[in-house]
Design an enzyme around this catalytic site. Structure first.
Site, PDB file in Angstrom:
ATOM      1  N   ASP A   3      -2.870  -3.019   3.173  1.00 11.30           N
ATOM      2  CA  ASP A   3      -3.334  -3.186   4.557  1.00 11.30           C
ATOM      3  C   ASP A   3      -4.416  -4.260   4.646  1.00 11.30           C
ATOM      4  OD1 ASP A   3      -1.589  -1.254   5.360  1.00 11.30           O
ATOM      5  OD2 ASP A   3      -3.101   0.285   5.760  1.00 11.30           O
ATOM      6  N   TYR A  24      -0.850  -3.157  13.896  1.00 13.96           N
ATOM      7  CA  TYR A  24      -1.769  -2.468  12.984  1.00 13.96           C
ATOM      8  C   TYR A  24      -2.730  -1.546  13.752  1.00 13.96           C
ATOM      9  CZ  TYR A  24      -5.035  -1.945   9.076  1.00 13.96           C
ATOM     10  OH  TYR A  24      -5.821  -1.447   8.075  1.00 13.96           O
ATOM     11  N   GLU A  53       0.819  -1.221   0.000  1.00 13.82           N
ATOM     12  CA  GLU A  53       0.000   0.000   0.000  1.00 13.82           C
ATOM     13  C   GLU A  53       0.850   1.266   0.000  1.00 13.82           C
ATOM     14  OE1 GLU A  53      -3.809   1.777   2.475  1.00 13.82           O
ATOM     15  OE2 GLU A  53      -3.571  -0.364   2.208  1.00 13.82           O
TER      16      GLU A  53
END
Length: 692
Positions: free
Chosen positions: A105, A305, A9
């Site tokens: 992600d 995350y 990403e």
């Protein structure tokens, strides 16, 4: 066998993947080795086309064109990212590339980022999916050993795409209808408008608040304060006085129960609660906290995350807890980590539960050793919140004893809670009976932290929800998602629908009027609850995206018709006598988060002028923040009236620039194992105050 193309990403994540997989050949926009190519997006490279890209006539906003509902939604390459898109497209279509690994992600939005690029590039090659919660070397290696089939995430993409299209259809059509109907720059959406309504509801509660008194009794006997067990509070003082007169000179103890209790820490952080605490403790906005978290996750790789709504860990994380403690075993946390290791790491269902983890577990440190000297002051503050919460949950709970004493006076039951109780007599003489006066508490204005929690749990703030709707909203996580709530709040600020007054979020006149003219359904979180439930059904393969979008298109037609035929009025209440330099129309005065501005009332004109900016400099008298007046160049304190010139402030800035920064000094001290610092910096640090 052909090469694998890995699509990340962001460039930083791509380079980490390439390093771990030993892909070293550096090219423009990608890296390549014998068997693999690693490239990247820049967030979104592809998005939905704007109305004017379907038809040039849509450049002018007209009621007769509404609703705009394309038969097939078009995609477009984001202009600023066109060069990188062309590189990625060429790589996707290279003959020696046999498969694509999606490494964006791991979530709904990350899936959409990759799939839109692949669709726009005409990809027909097989897909695999890297699904990891952190970007440490260990996580990347494990993830590539266990790549999933891209087909497993096809429904996740369909759900993300349906959400994106639905927001486009509802938001663009309703906003255009409001703007052309009332000749004002007005916008609405299925997330931002219910959020605005939450703020209005709270402000109305504050404005309509009536303070009321109520009363309670305290019976002091043997030095212990007893309270009534039943009907503890009374509205009328005469009632509590009548009750007071029923007591004799003593009470009878009927039970003494001592229990050992445990005090547990707060749960591990999800993004919303981390944003709330960062706002409360440091004044960081939701958007700022997410950006700091993203840096700690991507660049420093010291936290997992960030965009998670879970406060639990999955079972597979438990074996890694020792490595994570080792990674944060620095001076700040060493004593507590020593205590954890002495007792052993004990798994608890308070923080480990597979059923309460969906895509991503709670935010915790990674196995990557932290180097606090590499973190900025703000980054360290966020990291410190997460590390301390992680450690607290691994420490043994604090134990304490609590004694509950139950007594009676006639038929009136009393109770007291004390740390220790040493009276052996069953009858205790009453020392005093006190009538306590209380007042109901006025609701507080939202700040960004409490607004985030209200968006996550709107059911306790909205009264007209059915039991089924309440259940749906709770199960789907409220209004918006952890990834989008910060952006929604920023959009409300930039649209001049809300303003921040000394940390209190207040609705503007424009925001209040918007809620009066917008369709009722768009104000309620019921629509969001319904959407999220259906998007989840699409993700699970239980509902077709086409069926959901058919409903959305029908509602868009209905809402546009309602707006355009309405007889409601909208009036600018912040109109000034200053004319726009661009078009000559009168300008509106607005408060944007940290600045006051004049903006043109014409939605088609971009005329604007900054009046003042709230700076981070502090008043030397009362320590409140100073405001910079743009026209005069003066710094003023609105609290005590202090004023100084721009020149004087710039002189102070230059002097301050030559001094050591507080954050840098703290980091230096944290690196020292001794209390004595025998180097040339010691003299520089003498007398320096490090209080926050």
């Amino acid at each position: 066998m052909g090469k694998s193309l890995i699509l990340a990403e962001k460039p930083s994540v791509a380079r980490d993947i390439a390093r771990v997989l030993n892909v070293k050949g550096n090219r423009k926009g990608y890296l390549e080795s014998d068997g693999r190519i690693v490239t990247w997006a820049l967030g979104h490279l592809v998005t939905l086309a704007t109305p004017e890209e379907y038809n040039k006539t849509y450049e002018k906003w007209r009621a007769e064109d509404l609703p705009i509902i394309p038969e097939h939604m078009k995609l477009k390459v984001i202009q600023s990212s066109k060069a990188q898109f062309n590189i990625v497209k060429e790589l996707i279509n290279r003959k020696d590339v046999s498969e694509i690994v999606i490494a964006t992600d791991a979530g709904r939005e990350g899936e959409l980022v990759a799939r839109l690029i692949l669709n726009m590039s005409g990809n027909r090659k097989p897909l695999k999916r890297l699904w990891i919660s952190s970007v440490t070397d260990k996580a990347i290696k494990e993830g590539f050993k266990n790549l999933k089939s891209g087909d497993d995430y096809l429904n996740l993409y369909k759900s993300a795409d349906a959400r994106s299209q639905a927001d486009w259809i509802i938001g663009i059509n309703a906003s255009r209808a409001l703007t052309v109907k009332y000749n004002a720059s007005l916008s609405c959406g299925r997330v931002q408008t219910p959020t605005l309504n939450l703020i209005k509801i709270r402000e109305d509660e504050i404005n309509n608040f009536k303070q009321e008194e109520y009363y309670s009794l305290s019976i002091i006997a043997g030095g212990v304060e007893f309270k009534l067990v039943k009907n503890a509070n009374y509205k009328h003082k005469s009632e509590i006085e009548d009750l007071k007169n029923k007591f004799d000179r003593s009470i009878e103890v009927i039970d003494v129960d001592t229990k050992v209790k445990k005090k547990y820490p707060s749960q591990l952080y999800d993004l919303t609660n981390l944003q709330k605490d960062a706002n409360t403790k440091f004044g960081y906005s939701a958007k700022e906290t997410l950006n700091l978290m993203q840096t700690l996750y991507e660049r420093h790789k010291v936290l997992t995350y960030p965009r998670t709504d879970s406060r639990y860990l999955s079972e597979d994380i438990v074996p890694t807890l020792e490595d994570r403690l080792s990674a944060i075993n620095i001076k700040n946390y060493r004593e507590d980590i020593r205590e954890i290791r002495k007792n052993g790491i004990k798994k608890s269902n308070r923080f480990v539960d597979d059923k309460k983890v969906s895509d991503h577990h709670a935010i915790i440190p990674t196995e990557e050793p932290v180097r606090i000297e590499e973190l900025s002051d703000k980054e360290f503050k966020i990291f410190d919140l997460v590390a301390k919460r992680f450690i607290e949950n691994l420490l043994p709970p604090e134990e304490y004893s609590e004694t509950t004493v139950t007594a009676k006076a006639g038929d009136i039951e009393l109770r007291a809670k004390v740390d220790k109780y040493k009276i052996s007599d069953r009858k205790i003489i009453i020392d005093e009976i006190k009538v306590n006066t209380h007042h109901n508490r006025q609701p507080e204005y939202y700040n960004e932290g409490t607004l985030l929690l209200a968006m996550e749990n709107p059911t306790s703030h909205i009264k007209d929800l059915s039991g089924k709707e309440t259940k749906i909203l709770k199960s789907t996580g409220g209004i918006g998602t952890v990834a989008t709530r910060g952006d929604i709040i920023e959009k409300l600020y930039s649209s001049d629908l809300i303003e921040n007054v000394d940390g209190k979020i207040k609705i503007t006149s424009k925001g209040r009027q918007l809620l009066e003219i917008v369709p009722e359904k768009l104000k309620s979180p019921k629509m969001t609850a319904d959407w999220e439930q259906k998007l989840l059904s699409i993700e699970k393969g239980e509902l077709k995206a086409e069926e959901f979008l058919k409903e959305i298109k029908n509602y868009s037609k209905e809402s546009v018709g309602e707006i355009l035929t309405s007889d409601k009025q909208y009036r600018h209440q912040n109109l000034t006598s200053t004319k726009c330099d661009v078009c000559g129309k009168y300008m509106l005065r607005v408060n944007r988060k940290e600045k006051e501005m004049l903006i043109c009332q014409d939605p088609n004109c971009n005329g604007r002028k900054v009046i003042s900016v709230m700076t981070k400099s502090r008043c030397p008298n009362c320590h409140k923040r100073l405001k910079l007046l743009m026209e005069s160049g003066q710094y003023v304190c609105e609290t005590c009236g202090y004023r100084t010139s721009k020149e004087a402030m710039e002189k102070k800035f230059k002097e301050k620039a030559n001094q050591p920064k507080k954050g840098e000094v703290k980091k230096f001290l944290n690196k020292q194992e001794d209390t004595s610092i025998n180097n040339t910096l010691e003299n520089l640090l003498k007398g320096l105050k490090l209080d926050d």
